[in-house]
Write an enzyme that holds these catalytic residues in place. Structure first.
Site, mmCIF file in Angstrom:
data_model
loop_
_atom_site.group_PDB
_atom_site.id
_atom_site.type_symbol
_atom_site.label_atom_id
_atom_site.label_comp_id
_atom_site.label_asym_id
_atom_site.label_seq_id
_atom_site.Cartn_x
_atom_site.Cartn_y
_atom_site.Cartn_z
ATOM 1 N N TYR A 39 58.016 24.302 18.926
ATOM 2 C CA TYR A 39 58.469 23.082 18.248
ATOM 3 C C TYR A 39 57.258 22.204 17.921
ATOM 4 O O TYR A 39 57.090 21.735 16.792
ATOM 5 C CB TYR A 39 59.467 22.350 19.147
ATOM 6 C CG TYR A 39 59.892 20.999 18.638
ATOM 7 C CD1 TYR A 39 60.974 20.864 17.783
ATOM 8 C CD2 TYR A 39 59.208 19.846 19.026
ATOM 9 C CE1 TYR A 39 61.371 19.626 17.314
ATOM 10 C CE2 TYR A 39 59.591 18.600 18.559
ATOM 11 C CZ TYR A 39 60.669 18.492 17.704
ATOM 12 O OH TYR A 39 61.041 17.261 17.239
ATOM 13 N N LEU A 86 87.592 -4.083 23.454
ATOM 14 C CA LEU A 86 88.805 -3.356 23.829
ATOM 15 C C LEU A 86 89.562 -4.111 24.915
ATOM 16 O O LEU A 86 88.954 -4.731 25.789
ATOM 17 C CB LEU A 86 88.440 -1.977 24.387
ATOM 18 C CG LEU A 86 87.884 -0.952 23.407
ATOM 19 C CD1 LEU A 86 87.286 0.220 24.160
ATOM 20 C CD2 LEU A 86 88.988 -0.476 22.478
ATOM 21 N N GLU A 121 88.758 9.467 25.305
ATOM 22 C CA GLU A 121 87.290 9.539 25.199
ATOM 23 C C GLU A 121 86.672 8.882 26.419
ATOM 24 O O GLU A 121 87.296 8.013 27.015
ATOM 25 C CB GLU A 121 86.803 8.748 23.969
ATOM 26 C CG GLU A 121 87.288 9.295 22.660
ATOM 27 C CD GLU A 121 87.149 8.278 21.521
ATOM 28 O OE1 GLU A 121 86.249 7.419 21.571
ATOM 29 O OE2 GLU A 121 87.958 8.360 20.598
ATOM 30 N N ASP A 125 78.830 3.492 29.271
ATOM 31 C CA ASP A 125 78.357 2.151 29.598
ATOM 32 C C ASP A 125 76.974 1.978 28.986
ATOM 33 O O ASP A 125 75.962 2.297 29.595
ATOM 34 C CB ASP A 125 78.294 2.025 31.127
ATOM 35 C CG ASP A 125 78.390 0.583 31.549
ATOM 36 O OD1 ASP A 125 78.563 -0.275 30.670
ATOM 37 O OD2 ASP A 125 78.290 0.330 32.765
ATOM 38 N N ARG A 144 75.824 -5.317 18.195
ATOM 39 C CA ARG A 144 77.112 -5.941 17.951
ATOM 40 C C ARG A 144 76.996 -7.468 17.824
ATOM 41 O O ARG A 144 77.695 -8.081 17.017
ATOM 42 C CB ARG A 144 78.031 -5.572 19.111
ATOM 43 C CG ARG A 144 79.347 -6.237 19.061
ATOM 44 C CD ARG A 144 80.299 -5.543 20.020
ATOM 45 N NE ARG A 144 81.483 -6.336 20.142
ATOM 46 C CZ ARG A 144 81.950 -6.831 21.279
ATOM 47 N NH1 ARG A 144 81.326 -6.594 22.401
ATOM 48 N NH2 ARG A 144 83.041 -7.531 21.290
ATOM 49 N N GLU A 181 77.808 4.255 20.804
ATOM 50 C CA GLU A 181 77.171 3.628 21.960
ATOM 51 C C GLU A 181 75.779 4.228 22.159
ATOM 52 O O GLU A 181 75.623 5.452 22.176
ATOM 53 C CB GLU A 181 78.041 3.921 23.205
ATOM 54 C CG GLU A 181 77.805 2.996 24.353
ATOM 55 C CD GLU A 181 78.554 1.664 24.224
ATOM 56 O OE1 GLU A 181 79.154 1.393 23.161
ATOM 57 O OE2 GLU A 181 78.507 0.893 25.206
ATOM 58 N N CYS A 417 60.668 3.358 68.594
ATOM 59 C CA CYS A 417 62.012 3.833 68.283
ATOM 60 C C CYS A 417 63.035 2.921 68.961
ATOM 61 O O CYS A 417 62.955 2.690 70.168
ATOM 62 C CB CYS A 417 62.169 5.261 68.784
ATOM 63 S SG CYS A 417 63.867 5.837 68.733
ATOM 64 N N CYS A 420 64.907 4.992 71.960
ATOM 65 C CA CYS A 420 64.285 5.468 73.196
ATOM 66 C C CYS A 420 62.971 4.766 73.521
ATOM 67 O O CYS A 420 62.374 5.012 74.562
ATOM 68 C CB CYS A 420 64.064 6.979 73.135
ATOM 69 S SG CYS A 420 62.784 7.465 71.971
HETATM 70 S S1 IVH Z 1 86.053 1.905 20.583
HETATM 71 C C1 IVH Z 1 87.794 -1.268 18.209
HETATM 72 N N1 IVH Z 1 85.250 3.940 22.019
HETATM 73 O O1 IVH Z 1 83.138 -0.394 24.850
HETATM 74 C C2 IVH Z 1 87.240 -0.216 19.038
HETATM 75 N N2 IVH Z 1 84.283 1.813 22.431
HETATM 76 O O2 IVH Z 1 84.872 -3.185 25.026
HETATM 77 C C3 IVH Z 1 86.114 -0.667 19.861
HETATM 78 N N3 IVH Z 1 82.555 1.796 24.160
HETATM 79 O O3 IVH Z 1 81.640 -2.624 22.773
HETATM 80 C C4 IVH Z 1 85.247 0.361 20.326
HETATM 81 N N4 IVH Z 1 82.643 3.948 24.617
HETATM 82 O O4 IVH Z 1 80.573 -0.378 22.682
HETATM 83 C C5 IVH Z 1 85.121 2.633 21.790
HETATM 84 N N5 IVH Z 1 84.608 5.825 23.195
HETATM 85 C C6 IVH Z 1 84.483 4.519 22.960
HETATM 86 C C7 IVH Z 1 83.571 3.701 23.656
HETATM 87 C C8 IVH Z 1 83.495 2.342 23.371
HETATM 88 C C9 IVH Z 1 82.050 2.783 24.901
HETATM 89 C C10 IVH Z 1 82.140 0.371 24.241
HETATM 90 C C11 IVH Z 1 81.932 -0.256 22.889
HETATM 91 C C12 IVH Z 1 82.556 -1.610 22.943
HETATM 92 C C13 IVH Z 1 83.133 -1.687 24.316
HETATM 93 C C14 IVH Z 1 84.565 -2.159 24.203
#
Ligand code: IVH
Length: 684
Positions: A39, A86, A121, A125, A144, A181, A417, A420
């Site tokens: 590579y 979410l 899914e 994090d 974001r 993410e 220790c 002992c």
């Molecule tokens: S969906 C409207 N899918 O979790 C849908 N979010 O509180 C919003 N995150 O800031 C996102 N894995 O960055 C979605 N499989 C996933 C995710 C995901 C991580 C994060 C996302 C968002 C936070 C939602």
């Protein structure tokens, strides 16, 4: 007509395409197909031609990932479709309520051809990211921010090699925004922190902070040096020419086809029960995913059904994050104790205000050793972050300095220790302080006996921690060999020991008299000799006698035994006290011995490097024993099936692993097939 320019242009195109393909295999599919040096050769050739013909450089060339100079600050990036967050669910009831609400809104079963299914899914994090591609080319990467306005981090995002600079394929729309993410794997995080530490630079608390920090570097070169990755989970604004699937799961598949990294853990789930099962399954595998997740996300799969269900101000109604218990929490150190381990190592342990983390209440956390205490400067009274992931021992990861009480003092391990009073020393090159008391030290004695009786060692049923403590404290057992001198009548005199339990323990001790050489070697607790090494030694030498007689040259012939392990074994058998114990055990126990592998003969190892997964109940021997036997033959035994698995061994009542192995076309053996394979190898 073909001039030299054209010739170069063709070679450049071929090189770029090849490198892009290898990047995709390496960073996205985790399945490289050429060695690193090949590579590197391709990249060097590309760099050479581009240096000679700068006019032929294109922005999507793999050499152009780190292009931009450091900037003063990040520009603003507007999200034309807001980046939502979410809603959360924390238990089954909340998940069922989510499903009920969806059904009500859709008037389920939906009449207009919509299907009601969900995708499951993992919720990685990391840091949310929006990527914009125009004519297939990556033109913007943005965080974001507040959902509408984020930061333009394009120059940094271009350095992440999991992210294609160019999307490939006839279905790529004129303009499309991809969302996902950005994250760091745990191993990448550890490596990076190690490098930071070596340079004397600050380390990060967790992969999420590290990813966020890396992304917000003003110098893209710094970002390029950090091990970032990405997982895409949806789209944002899309141009009108786009012809895309109506199911989210299909869309993700299409995105993967364009070269984007998409999680392999996505599943289509037909009802809420399947969602609950998915949550439980991912929860079990949480520690083996390689990166941190804080839950799973369920989304309506039908994109038209999502329109009907709609959204509230900040979050869609069609999706929910079903969270896992947090793995990190804040608490206070109320004291620091020092424990003495089996080999005399002194381990500082923080006593904590009870805190719920990783799904359980934690009151102790390891501080590892003096170096770690110094590095983190943990003191009694400090407020600290504690982490507990899966079955891992909870640890203190960081102090919150702002909350340190006045007058606190740094903590230093004692020079004697605590069990002992013998001197504790730190040998050169070692991090641990060790008690020099050996078997004089009751703490070491207790640990040695606990280990000896443990399930993977001699497996003496009924001989638990409390009992060992009593036996040692009352002077009934001083060495592991004394266990076999105990009489049921003696045991019946112990605290909280009914006659029946005394009898059961007596039976347990009797049963343990018949064992195997590898278990015995492991049970002896020789420093640096774990299960796999014990098994390799047993197979290689065949008898305790032969092992005892072995010198360093003979020892290092065993696979996995190097000078350090050999020295530990030699030291163990050079100690008269150990020899006395071993002789006593030889009189009390029985095991089978085999012929040693002849000197100089290479270890027979057609199984070396092969990967096995064992499932179900094996008739030949317990799974643990089979695992050790395979390891002794150089094989790897792992817990989960992947395309790298060579053999699946299925006993009675196999689980879902067997289905997966079959689906992947992996060779499946039963007990007899496996024994035939092994016997063909070691002639046993
Ligand atoms: S969906 C409207 N899918 O979790 C849908 N979010 O509180 C919003 N995150 O800031 C996102 N894995 O960055 C979605 N499989 C996933 C995710 C995901 C991580 C994060 C996302 C968002 C936070 C939602």
């Amino acid at each position: 007509m073909s001039g030299p320019g054209e010739e170069f242009a063709a070679r450049l195109a071929a090189l770029r395409e090849a490198i892009r393909g290898h990047d995709h295999r390496y960073y996205v599919l985790d399945d490289p197909e050429i060695p690193d040096h090949e590579y590197d050769g391709l990249v060097r050739e590309l760099e050479r031609i581009e240096a000679a013909h700068p006019d032929l450089i294109t922005p999507d060339s793999p050499t152009q990932r780190v292009g931009a100079a450091p900037s003063e600050s990040f520009g603003e990036a507007v999200h034309h479709i807001a980046m939502l967050s979410l809603a959360n669910a924390f238990d089954e009831d909340e998940m069922r309520a989510f499903d009920r609400r969806i059904r009500e809104r859709l008037d389920a079963p939906p009449a207009d051809g919509c299907t009601l299914e969900y995708t499951g899914e993992v919720k990685i994090d990391g840091v949310a990211m929006s990527l914009v591609y125009e004519q297939g080319m990556l033109v913007r990467g943005a965080t974001r921010g507040d959902g509408v306005r984020g930061e333009d981090v394009t120059a940094n995002v271009r350095t992440i090699r999991a992210i294609p600079l160019k999307l490939i394929g006839p279905t790529v729309p004129a303009r499309i925004e991809i969302r996902g993410e950005i994250f760091m794997t745990r191993s990448g995080f550890e490596r990076m922190n190690e490098a930071q530490r070596e340079r004397g630079e600050p380390t990060y608390v967790n992969p999420r902070n590290a990813a966020s920090g890396a992304l917000r570097q003003l110098d893209p070169k710094v970002t390029a040096s950090r091990p970032l990755s990405m997982s895409c989970y949806g789209s944002g604004l899309v141009s009108e020419d786009a012809v895309l699937p109506h199911r989210h799961s299909d869309l993700l598949e299409v995105m993967a086809g364009w070269g984007l990294p998409v999680s392999p853990h996505i599943r289509v789930l037909t009802d809420v029960d399947a969602c609950l099962a998915y949550h439980a399954d991912i929860g079990r595998r949480r520690d083996s995913l390689g990166h941190d997740i804080d839950g799973v996300v369920f989304k309506l799969n039908d994109l038209r059904a999502r329109e009907i269900v709609g959204q509230v101000s900040r979050a869609p109604r069609w999706a929910i994050a079903y969270k896992f218990p947090a793995e990190e929490a804040l608490t206070r150190v109320v004291g620091i104790d020092v424990q003495v381990g089996r080999t005399g190592a002194l381990t500082p342990v923080a006593r904590l205000d009870p805190v719920f983390v990783g799904g359980v209440t934690v009151t102790n956390a390891t501080l590892h050793n003096q170096d770690e205490i110094d590095r983190k400067d943990v003191r009694v009274g400090d407020t600290v972050w504690v982490r507990r992931a899966g079955d891992v021992i909870p640890e203190v990861i960081r102090v919150v300095p702002e909350r340190r009480p006045e007058g606190s003092q740094p903590f230093t391990l004692p020079e004697c220790c605590p069990a002992c009073g013998s001197e504790a020393v730190r040998s050169e090159g070692e991090v641990a302080m060790r008690c020099t008391g050996g078997l004089v030290c009751p703490a070491q004695r207790k640990q040695a006996i606990r280990h000896f009786a443990s399930r993977r060692a001699l497996d003496i049923e009924g001989l638990g921690e409390k009992l060992v403590d009593q036996l040692v404290e009352r002077g009934m057992v001083a060495t592991v060999a004394d266990v076999f001198r105990l009489e049921v009548a003696d045991l019946a005199g112990l605290d909280r020991m009914a006659e029946k339990s005394a009898q059961n323990l007596g039976d347990g001790i009797e049963r343990a008299r018949r064992t195997t050489l590898d278990r015995l070697l492991y049970a002896l607790g020789i420093r640096d000799v774990g299960e796999a090494t014990a098994a390799a030694l047993a197979t290689h030498f065949g008898s305790l006698e032969a092992l005892r007689d072995a010198d360093e040259d003979a020892l290092v012939e065993v696979a996995d035994v190097g000078p350090v392990v050999a020295a530990s074994i030699l030291r163990f058998f050079a100690d008269a006290r150990n020899i006395e114990v071993v002789d006593a055990l030889a009189g009390a126990l029985s095991w089978e011995e085999t012929a040693p592998v002849a000197a100089g003969e290479p270890a027979p190892s057609p199984l070396a490097g092969k990967t096995f997964v064992l499932t179900g109940t094996l008739a030949a021997m317990p799974r643990e024993d089979m695992k050790r036997r395979l390891q002794a033959l150089g094989a790897k035994v792992t817990g989960s099936v992947s395309k790298r698995t060579d053999y699946m061994v299925a006993g009675a009542n196999p689980g879902s692993k067997l289905d997966k192995a079959q689906a992947l076309g992996i060779a499946v053996l039963d007990d007899r097939g496996l024994m035939a394979l092994i016997e063909g190898v070691d002639g046993a």
